[in-house]
Design a protein around this motif. Structure first.
Motif, PDB file in Angstrom:
ATOM      1  N   THR A 114      61.183 -11.410 -19.437  1.00 31.68           N
ATOM      2  CA  THR A 114      61.032 -10.600 -18.223  1.00 31.68           C
ATOM      3  C   THR A 114      61.419  -9.152 -18.486  1.00 31.68           C
ATOM      4  O   THR A 114      60.706  -8.228 -18.108  1.00 31.68           O
ATOM      5  CB  THR A 114      61.874 -11.181 -17.076  1.00 31.68           C
ATOM      6  N   ASP A 115      62.554  -8.925 -19.165  1.00 33.12           N
ATOM      7  CA  ASP A 115      62.995  -7.554 -19.449  1.00 33.12           C
ATOM      8  C   ASP A 115      62.066  -6.848 -20.427  1.00 33.12           C
ATOM      9  O   ASP A 115      61.785  -5.663 -20.291  1.00 33.12           O
ATOM     10  CB  ASP A 115      64.418  -7.552 -20.009  1.00 33.12           C
ATOM     11  N   LEU A 116      61.599  -7.584 -21.438  1.00 27.17           N
ATOM     12  CA  LEU A 116      60.763  -6.974 -22.476  1.00 27.17           C
ATOM     13  C   LEU A 116      59.336  -6.689 -22.023  1.00 27.17           C
ATOM     14  O   LEU A 116      58.705  -5.751 -22.511  1.00 27.17           O
ATOM     15  CB  LEU A 116      60.716  -7.875 -23.716  1.00 27.17           C
ATOM     16  N   ILE A 117      58.823  -7.488 -21.104  1.00 28.63           N
ATOM     17  CA  ILE A 117      57.417  -7.345 -20.713  1.00 28.63           C
ATOM     18  C   ILE A 117      57.266  -6.937 -19.248  1.00 28.63           C
ATOM     19  O   ILE A 117      56.786  -5.849 -18.943  1.00 28.63           O
ATOM     20  CB  ILE A 117      56.645  -8.651 -20.999  1.00 28.63           C
ATOM     21  N   LYS A 118      57.671  -7.811 -18.337  1.00 26.74           N
ATOM     22  CA  LYS A 118      57.417  -7.579 -16.911  1.00 26.74           C
ATOM     23  C   LYS A 118      58.145  -6.360 -16.364  1.00 26.74           C
ATOM     24  O   LYS A 118      57.565  -5.524 -15.690  1.00 26.74           O
ATOM     25  CB  LYS A 118      57.784  -8.826 -16.108  1.00 26.74           C
ATOM     26  N   LYS A 119      59.449  -6.278 -16.650  1.00 28.33           N
ATOM     27  CA  LYS A 119      60.201  -5.120 -16.138  1.00 28.33           C
ATOM     28  C   LYS A 119      59.773  -3.836 -16.839  1.00 28.33           C
ATOM     29  O   LYS A 119      59.755  -2.778 -16.221  1.00 28.33           O
ATOM     30  CB  LYS A 119      61.701  -5.348 -16.271  1.00 28.33           C
ATOM     31  N   ARG A 120      59.441  -3.938 -18.110  1.00 32.34           N
ATOM     32  CA  ARG A 120      58.953  -2.752 -18.822  1.00 32.34           C
ATOM     33  C   ARG A 120      57.761  -2.161 -18.073  1.00 32.34           C
ATOM     34  O   ARG A 120      57.708  -0.960 -17.816  1.00 32.34           O
ATOM     35  CB  ARG A 120      58.549  -3.133 -20.250  1.00 32.34           C
ATOM     36  N   HIS A 121      56.810  -2.994 -17.693  1.00 36.40           N
ATOM     37  CA  HIS A 121      55.627  -2.512 -16.962  1.00 36.40           C
ATOM     38  C   HIS A 121      55.997  -2.006 -15.571  1.00 36.40           C
ATOM     39  O   HIS A 121      55.450  -1.003 -15.108  1.00 36.40           O
ATOM     40  CB  HIS A 121      54.551  -3.592 -16.895  1.00 36.40           C
ATOM     41  N   ALA A 122      56.930  -2.687 -14.918  1.00 33.19           N
ATOM     42  CA  ALA A 122      57.340  -2.255 -13.578  1.00 33.19           C
ATOM     43  C   ALA A 122      58.021  -0.891 -13.627  1.00 33.19           C
ATOM     44  O   ALA A 122      57.738  -0.014 -12.798  1.00 33.19           O
ATOM     45  CB  ALA A 122      58.275  -3.293 -12.961  1.00 33.19           C
ATOM     46  N   TYR A 123      58.915  -0.668 -14.583  1.00 32.33           N
ATOM     47  CA  TYR A 123      59.590   0.627 -14.702  1.00 32.33           C
ATOM     48  C   TYR A 123      58.610   1.723 -15.111  1.00 32.33           C
ATOM     49  O   TYR A 123      58.677   2.846 -14.612  1.00 32.33           O
ATOM     50  CB  TYR A 123      60.743   0.561 -15.701  1.00 32.33           C
ATOM     51  N   GLU A 124      57.702   1.400 -15.997  1.00 32.82           N
ATOM     52  CA  GLU A 124      56.683   2.372 -16.418  1.00 32.82           C
ATOM     53  C   GLU A 124      55.811   2.766 -15.230  1.00 32.82           C
ATOM     54  O   GLU A 124      55.563   3.950 -14.996  1.00 32.82           O
ATOM     55  CB  GLU A 124      55.843   1.762 -17.536  1.00 32.82           C
ATOM     56  N   LYS A 125      55.384   1.787 -14.454  1.00 29.38           N
ATOM     57  CA  LYS A 125      54.548   2.038 -13.269  1.00 29.38           C
ATOM     58  C   LYS A 125      55.299   2.883 -12.229  1.00 29.38           C
ATOM     59  O   LYS A 125      54.706   3.713 -11.551  1.00 29.38           O
ATOM     60  CB  LYS A 125      54.121   0.703 -12.665  1.00 29.38           C
ATOM     61  N   ALA A 126      56.623   2.674 -12.134  1.00 24.26           N
ATOM     62  CA  ALA A 126      57.448   3.430 -11.183  1.00 24.26           C
ATOM     63  C   ALA A 126      57.871   4.791 -11.736  1.00 24.26           C
ATOM     64  O   ALA A 126      58.618   5.517 -11.089  1.00 24.26           O
ATOM     65  CB  ALA A 126      58.689   2.621 -10.819  1.00 24.26           C
ATOM     66  N   THR A 142      66.268  -0.845 -28.020  1.00 25.79           N
ATOM     67  CA  THR A 142      64.902  -0.354 -27.896  1.00 25.79           C
ATOM     68  C   THR A 142      64.908   0.723 -26.825  1.00 25.79           C
ATOM     69  O   THR A 142      65.357   0.483 -25.701  1.00 25.79           O
ATOM     70  CB  THR A 142      63.934  -1.486 -27.515  1.00 25.79           C
ATOM     71  N   VAL A 143      64.435   1.906 -27.178  1.00 26.68           N
ATOM     72  CA  VAL A 143      64.417   3.049 -26.267  1.00 26.68           C
ATOM     73  C   VAL A 143      62.972   3.358 -25.914  1.00 26.68           C
ATOM     74  O   VAL A 143      62.148   3.603 -26.791  1.00 26.68           O
ATOM     75  CB  VAL A 143      65.080   4.282 -26.929  1.00 26.68           C
ATOM     76  N   LEU A 144      62.679   3.327 -24.624  1.00 25.81           N
ATOM     77  CA  LEU A 144      61.353   3.650 -24.119  1.00 25.81           C
ATOM     78  C   LEU A 144      61.467   4.921 -23.293  1.00 25.81           C
ATOM     79  O   LEU A 144      62.306   5.006 -22.400  1.00 25.81           O
ATOM     80  CB  LEU A 144      60.821   2.506 -23.256  1.00 25.81           C
ATOM     81  N   GLU A 145      60.627   5.905 -23.600  1.00 28.17           N
ATOM     82  CA  GLU A 145      60.641   7.165 -22.860  1.00 28.17           C
ATOM     83  C   GLU A 145      59.228   7.482 -22.390  1.00 28.17           C
ATOM     84  O   GLU A 145      58.268   7.349 -23.153  1.00 28.17           O
ATOM     85  CB  GLU A 145      61.214   8.280 -23.728  1.00 28.17           C
ATOM     86  N   LEU A 146      59.143   7.893 -21.139  1.00 29.42           N
ATOM     87  CA  LEU A 146      57.852   8.156 -20.512  1.00 29.42           C
ATOM     88  C   LEU A 146      57.237   9.450 -21.043  1.00 29.42           C
ATOM     89  O   LEU A 146      57.881  10.499 -21.067  1.00 29.42           O
ATOM     90  CB  LEU A 146      58.052   8.261 -18.997  1.00 29.42           C
ATOM     91  N   ALA A 147      55.999   9.345 -21.504  1.00 28.72           N
ATOM     92  CA  ALA A 147      55.232  10.504 -21.964  1.00 28.72           C
ATOM     93  C   ALA A 147      53.792  10.296 -21.509  1.00 28.72           C
ATOM     94  O   ALA A 147      53.164   9.306 -21.869  1.00 28.72           O
ATOM     95  CB  ALA A 147      55.297  10.631 -23.484  1.00 28.72           C
ATOM     96  N   ASP A 148      53.296  11.202 -20.690  1.00 27.46           N
ATOM     97  CA  ASP A 148      51.938  11.107 -20.150  1.00 27.46           C
ATOM     98  C   ASP A 148      51.689   9.772 -19.458  1.00 27.46           C
ATOM     99  O   ASP A 148      50.640   9.149 -19.621  1.00 27.46           O
ATOM    100  CB  ASP A 148      50.899  11.325 -21.253  1.00 27.46           C
ATOM    101  N   GLY A 149      52.694   9.295 -18.691  1.00 27.39           N
ATOM    102  CA  GLY A 149      52.544   8.085 -17.900  1.00 27.39           C
ATOM    103  C   GLY A 149      52.701   6.780 -18.652  1.00 27.39           C
ATOM    104  O   GLY A 149      52.566   5.711 -18.059  1.00 27.39           O
ATOM    105  N   GLN A 150      53.015   6.855 -19.950  1.00 27.49           N
ATOM    106  CA  GLN A 150      53.199   5.632 -20.739  1.00 27.49           C
ATOM    107  C   GLN A 150      54.465   5.740 -21.567  1.00 27.49           C
ATOM    108  O   GLN A 150      54.865   6.834 -21.984  1.00 27.49           O
ATOM    109  CB  GLN A 150      52.007   5.402 -21.667  1.00 27.49           C
ATOM    110  N   TYR A 151      55.071   4.588 -21.820  1.00 27.84           N
ATOM    111  CA  TYR A 151      56.274   4.577 -22.631  1.00 27.84           C
ATOM    112  C   TYR A 151      55.961   4.704 -24.113  1.00 27.84           C
ATOM    113  O   TYR A 151      55.040   4.077 -24.612  1.00 27.84           O
ATOM    114  CB  TYR A 151      57.066   3.285 -22.424  1.00 27.84           C
ATOM    115  N   THR A 152      56.736   5.539 -24.786  1.00 27.62           N
ATOM    116  CA  THR A 152      56.755   5.565 -26.249  1.00 27.62           C
ATOM    117  C   THR A 152      58.023   4.819 -26.644  1.00 27.62           C
ATOM    118  O   THR A 152      59.020   4.844 -25.917  1.00 27.62           O
ATOM    119  CB  THR A 152      56.778   6.998 -26.808  1.00 27.62           C
ATOM    120  N   GLU A 153      57.993   4.156 -27.783  1.00 27.05           N
ATOM    121  CA  GLU A 153      59.082   3.253 -28.152  1.00 27.05           C
ATOM    122  C   GLU A 153      59.725   3.641 -29.475  1.00 27.05           C
ATOM    123  O   GLU A 153      59.032   3.968 -30.433  1.00 27.05           O
ATOM    124  CB  GLU A 153      58.520   1.833 -28.255  1.00 27.05           C
ATOM    125  N   ARG A 154      61.054   3.601 -29.486  1.00 24.78           N
ATOM    126  CA  ARG A 154      61.836   3.776 -30.712  1.00 24.78           C
ATOM    127  C   ARG A 154      62.875   2.662 -30.739  1.00 24.78           C
ATOM    128  O   ARG A 154      63.349   2.225 -29.696  1.00 24.78           O
ATOM    129  CB  ARG A 154      62.543   5.130 -30.740  1.00 24.78           C
TER     130      ARG A 154
END
Length: 185
Positions: A114-126, A142-154
């Motif tokens: 849920t945290d890796l997939i579903k919530k990732r999409h929910a936070y990105e959408k929000a 895992t660090v996800l940062e919003l760039a142009d409406g999508q998360y980039t991952e490190r």
């Protein structure tokens, strides 16, 4: 035990808010009820250390909260990230209008997908600017940062240091969150 949808239909926020307190963690994602058991020791340790780091580094215009505290980006979703950062000016606003600038989830065996997939999409959408996911069992951040409406991952592992700039400067080392210092757990 994974997330359980205890109802065949979707719920509104009003129905969700009327649920009885049963000691479990309840969240609502696109109208679907998510229920998880209380967190384990590894989860709590990591959340506590991360919370301390965030609170100590946060500027006066930011506020750090920990679960249970709801983030409600729309009328069908109520999430409780383990840690979250809001702009101070948004804290007193209605939950549906708060701007979440950082969500932190600590993985547990029961919430992993849920945290890796579903919530990732929910936070990105929000449009949550930063989403950090920490696995205390593998000592991986895992660090996800919003760039142009999508998360980039490190990804940062073990003793690798993550020098965050957003939402404010803070240094995070996965082994320190997991209390794995000099090879000990």
């Amino acid at each position: 035990m994974g997330f359980v949808n205890t109802t065949p239909r979707t719920l509104t926020l009003a129905q969700f808010d009327a649920l009885p307190d049963d000691g479990m963690r309840h969240e609502l994602l696109d109208g679907r009820l998510l229920v998880t058991p209380g967190p384990k020791e590894e989860h709590q340790r990591a959340a506590g250390v991360c919370n301390l780091r965030l609170v100590m580094a946060s500027p006066d215009d930011m506020e750090v909260f920990f679960a249970p505290f709801d983030f409600r980006p729309n009328d069908r979703t109520s999430l409780q990230p383990d840690l979250m950062v809001f702009r101070y000016e948004d804290v007193e606003r209605d939950q549906q209008r708060r701007t979440l600038v950082l969500a932190v989830e600590i993985l547990s065996p029961s919430n992993r997908s849920t945290d890796l997939i579903k919530k990732r999409h929910a936070y990105e959408k929000a449009c949550v600017a930063s989403y950090w996911i920490f696995d205390p069992y593998l000592s991986v951040l895992t660090v996800l940062e919003l760039a142009d409406g999508q998360y980039t991952e490190r990804t940062f592992k073990g003793d690798e240091m993550f020098a965050a700039e957003q939402p404010f400067p803070v240094r995070i080392v996965p082994d320190e969150l997991a209390r794995r210092v000099n090879g000990s757990a």
